[in-house]
Design an enzyme around this catalytic site. Structure first.
Site, PDB file in Angstrom:
ATOM      1  N   GLY A  28       0.838  -1.186   0.000  1.00 18.89           N
ATOM      2  CA  GLY A  28       0.000   0.000   0.000  1.00 18.89           C
ATOM      3  C   GLY A  28       0.875   1.238   0.000  1.00 18.89           C
ATOM      4  CE1 TYR A  29       3.447   2.989  -3.976  1.00 16.55           C
ATOM      5  CE2 TYR A  29       1.560   1.530  -4.165  1.00 16.55           C
ATOM      6  CZ  TYR A  29       2.854   1.873  -4.522  1.00 16.55           C
ATOM      7  OH  TYR A  29       3.548   1.095  -5.401  1.00 16.55           O
ATOM      8  CG  LEU A  30       2.482   4.934   4.512  1.00 15.65           C
ATOM      9  CD1 LEU A  30       3.790   4.910   5.276  1.00 15.65           C
ATOM     10  CD2 LEU A  30       1.285   4.911   5.452  1.00 15.65           C
ATOM     11  CD  GLU A  82      -2.156   7.672  -0.988  1.00 16.18           C
ATOM     12  OE1 GLU A  82      -2.169   7.070  -2.092  1.00 16.18           O
ATOM     13  OE2 GLU A  82      -1.538   8.733  -0.812  1.00 16.18           O
TER      14      GLU A  82
END
Length: 155
Positions: A28-30, A82
């Site tokens: 996932g992407y912070l 996100e």
């Protein structure tokens, strides 16, 4: 810390017959901003945090910094990411002197399979196996950070 890679779609799944390794990945992407994407990944039983910079004009190279972190920390950070955590299986296939990393996506990106090859310079020669298809290097819609926001299923 500069990553140089080329990315391809695949014509077939025959690479699975010669894969030396396969690993489940959740990521996932912070922050998915193309200027400085911050990724959290669980690869097998290990956790990682990665920062990637903007790609050059050809899309073949960009800054990349990665550090292994405790898997429990990675699991906790994934909860802060996100929307659009990516699930995939990565296959490692050696062809000639190079390793192809082939990602078979699931969930919202089901049906997408992408091969990447890391190179020591942008013009390095490498073998292209029969299962390799169209090159998509530099096409940002195939970046994992973009697949998390605009999944393959919705194209």
């Amino acid at each position: 810390m500069i990553e140089i890679e080329r990315k391809f779609l695949l014509k077939s799944t025959s690479f699975k017959d010669i894969a030396q390794k396969k690993t489940k990945i959740s990521q996932g992407y912070l922050n998915s901003n193309p200027e400085r994407a911050v990724r959290v990944r669980i690869k097998g039983e290990k956790g990682f945090i990665t920062i990637k910079g903007r790609s050059n004009d050809s899309g073949t190279s960009r800054f990349e910094w990665e550090k292994e972190i405790d898997i429990k920390e990675a699991q906790a950070l994934l909860q802060l990411c996100e929307k659009g955590v990516i699930q995939k299986t990565r296959y490692e296939v050696t062809v000639g002197d190079h390793m192809y990393e082939i990602d078979e996506f699931y969930g919202e990106n089901e049906g997408l399979i992408v091969a990447e090859i890391e190179l020591s310079d942008e013009h390095e020669k490498f073998q292209k196996p029969d299962w390799l298809g169209k090159e998509v290097t530099g096409d940002s819609k195939f970046y994992n950070s973009q697949l998390s926001k605009h999944p393959f299923r919705n194209w």
